[in-house]
Design a protein around this motif. Structure first.
Motif, short mmCIF file in Angstrom:
data_model
loop_
_atom_site.label_atom_id
_atom_site.label_comp_id
_atom_site.label_asym_id
_atom_site.label_seq_id
_atom_site.Cartn_x
_atom_site.Cartn_y
_atom_site.Cartn_z
N CYS A 22 0.59 7.29 9.34
CA CYS A 22 1.20 7.22 7.95
C CYS A 22 0.04 7.08 6.87
CB CYS A 22 2.12 5.90 7.78
SG CYS A 22 1.31 4.42 7.99
N SER A 23 0.53 7.50 5.53
CA SER A 23 -0.30 7.43 4.62
C SER A 23 -0.44 5.88 4.11
CB SER A 23 0.12 8.31 3.21
OG SER A 23 1.44 7.76 2.91
N ARG A 24 -1.45 5.41 3.51
CA ARG A 24 -1.80 3.96 3.45
C ARG A 24 -0.70 3.66 2.58
NH1 ARG A 24 -5.75 1.41 4.73
NH2 ARG A 24 -7.33 2.33 5.77
N GLU A 25 0.22 4.24 1.70
CA GLU A 25 1.26 3.68 0.95
C GLU A 25 2.09 3.29 1.90
OE1 GLU A 25 3.53 6.72 -1.43
OE2 GLU A 25 1.84 8.12 -0.73
N PHE A 26 2.20 3.54 2.94
CA PHE A 26 3.46 3.34 3.96
C PHE A 26 2.92 2.27 5.16
CE2 PHE A 26 5.10 7.69 3.25
CZ PHE A 26 5.83 7.58 2.09
N VAL A 27 1.59 1.61 4.77
CA VAL A 27 1.25 0.67 5.65
C VAL A 27 1.87 -0.63 5.38
CG1 VAL A 27 -0.77 -0.63 6.40
CG2 VAL A 27 -0.95 1.77 6.25
N ASP A 28 2.44 -1.58 6.20
CA ASP A 28 2.85 -2.89 6.16
C ASP A 28 1.77 -3.64 6.19
OD1 ASP A 28 3.67 -5.40 6.34
OD2 ASP A 28 5.75 -4.94 6.99
N TYR A 29 1.11 -4.22 5.14
CA TYR A 29 -0.09 -5.02 5.52
C TYR A 29 -0.08 -6.49 6.15
CZ TYR A 29 -2.90 -1.33 3.35
OH TYR A 29 -3.13 -0.08 2.98
N LYS A 30 1.18 -6.77 6.21
CA LYS A 30 1.36 -8.11 6.87
C LYS A 30 1.49 -7.86 8.40
CE LYS A 30 5.08 -9.81 3.65
NZ LYS A 30 5.56 -8.76 3.30
N THR A 31 2.06 -6.65 8.68
CA THR A 31 1.78 -6.58 10.24
C THR A 31 0.90 -5.32 10.69
OG1 THR A 31 3.40 -4.74 10.27
CG2 THR A 31 4.49 -6.72 10.18
N ASN A 32 0.17 -4.89 9.74
CA ASN A 32 -0.69 -3.49 10.04
C ASN A 32 -0.14 -2.44 10.76
OD1 ASN A 32 -3.08 -4.60 8.86
ND2 ASN A 32 -3.22 -5.96 10.47
N CYS A 33 1.15 -2.30 10.58
CA CYS A 33 2.05 -1.22 11.18
C CYS A 33 2.36 -0.27 10.05
CB CYS A 33 3.31 -1.56 11.91
SG CYS A 33 3.23 -2.83 13.11
N CYS A 34 2.49 1.09 10.69
CA CYS A 34 3.13 1.87 9.47
C CYS A 34 4.64 1.46 9.36
CB CYS A 34 3.09 3.05 10.23
SG CYS A 34 1.54 4.03 10.27
N ASP A 35 5.02 1.19 8.05
CA ASP A 35 6.35 0.99 7.99
C ASP A 35 7.48 1.98 8.25
OD1 ASP A 35 8.77 0.16 6.59
OD2 ASP A 35 7.73 -1.37 5.27
N ARG A 36 8.30 1.63 9.25
CA ARG A 36 9.22 2.84 9.67
C ARG A 36 10.25 2.78 8.72
NH1 ARG A 36 5.87 1.05 13.20
NH2 ARG A 36 6.63 0.44 15.02
N ASP A 37 10.62 2.07 7.85
CA ASP A 37 11.58 2.15 7.14
C ASP A 37 11.20 2.75 5.61
OD1 ASP A 37 13.52 0.66 8.49
OD2 ASP A 37 13.04 -1.21 7.45
N LYS A 38 10.07 2.63 5.40
CA LYS A 38 9.61 3.44 4.13
C LYS A 38 9.31 4.84 4.51
CE LYS A 38 6.93 -0.09 1.50
NZ LYS A 38 5.65 -0.57 1.29
N MET A 39 8.82 4.97 6.04
CA MET A 39 8.58 6.61 6.31
C MET A 39 9.92 7.34 6.10
SD MET A 39 5.72 5.45 9.29
CE MET A 39 5.67 7.13 9.86
N ILE A 40 10.98 6.54 6.83
CA ILE A 40 12.25 7.05 7.02
C ILE A 40 12.68 7.53 5.79
CG2 ILE A 40 14.81 6.97 7.74
CD1 ILE A 40 13.68 5.31 10.08
N LYS A 41 12.63 6.71 4.64
CA LYS A 41 13.31 6.80 3.54
C LYS A 41 12.77 8.05 2.69
CE LYS A 41 14.47 2.50 1.84
NZ LYS A 41 13.66 1.35 1.71
N ASN A 42 11.27 8.27 3.00
CA ASN A 42 10.56 9.31 2.45
C ASN A 42 10.29 10.69 3.32
OD1 ASN A 42 9.28 8.02 -0.29
ND2 ASN A 42 9.14 6.65 1.07
N ASN A 43 11.23 10.32 4.33
CA ASN A 43 11.25 11.80 5.45
C ASN A 43 9.70 11.92 5.63
OD1 ASN A 43 12.40 13.35 6.83
ND2 ASN A 43 12.64 15.15 5.14
N LYS A 44 8.90 10.91 6.15
CA LYS A 44 7.38 11.26 6.24
C LYS A 44 7.20 10.48 7.77
CE LYS A 44 5.76 12.56 2.41
NZ LYS A 44 5.40 13.97 2.20
N VAL A 45 8.27 10.72 8.86
CA VAL A 45 8.06 10.06 9.97
C VAL A 45 6.97 10.75 11.01
CG1 VAL A 45 9.07 8.90 11.80
CG2 VAL A 45 10.26 8.74 9.76
#
Length: 130
Positions: A22-45
């Motif tokens: 994922c692009s840095r804007e979709f990183v969840d910095y609490k978990t260090n994971c790519c934020d799946r919800d943001k990715m889905i919303k933006n069609n970037k999975v």
């Protein structure tokens, strides 16, 4: 929620240990994971993505896609074969116990990308297959 390890150093993208890129804007910095919800919303999975890799050599132009591609289920057998391969690799790989760390190590150090101290495929220097 679960925590992830990720590739950290990419300027634009990261890959996490679940195989997502994922692009840095979709990183969840609490978990260090790519934020799946943001990715889905933006069609970037993108998961287990080899999109910037040259298929015949498994060499990629970015570390992040190399790691994501390396984590794909079709590469599991290959990873096990490397672990069993030669003594030097075995010593290195015994120090890393997770597939993510193994993929990170392979993508950073594959000998396939360098021949006579020169990169073979200019721009495709992160390789899964050694």
């Amino acid at each position: 929620s679960e925590n992830c390890e990720n590739t950290r150093q990419g300027n634009l993208f990261i890959a996490d240990d679940k195989g997502f890129v994922c692009s840095r804007e979709f990183v969840d910095y609490k978990t260090n994971c790519c934020d799946r919800d943001k990715m889905i919303k933006n069609n970037k999975v993108e998961r287990f993505s080899c999109k910037d890799c040259v298929s015949n050599s498994s060499c990629c132009s970015s570390l992040e896609y190399c790691v994501s591609c390396c984590l794909a289920p079709q590469n599991v057998e290959y990873l096990y074969s490397i672990i069993k391969a030669n003594e030097l690799q075995k010593i290195i790989l015994e120090k890393v116990n997770k597939r993510f760390e193994i993929c990170l190590a392979i993508c950073r150090t594959s000998s396939r990308s360098i021949k006579h101290n020169q990169y073979l495929n200019a721009g495709y220097k992160f390789c899964i297959k050694t």
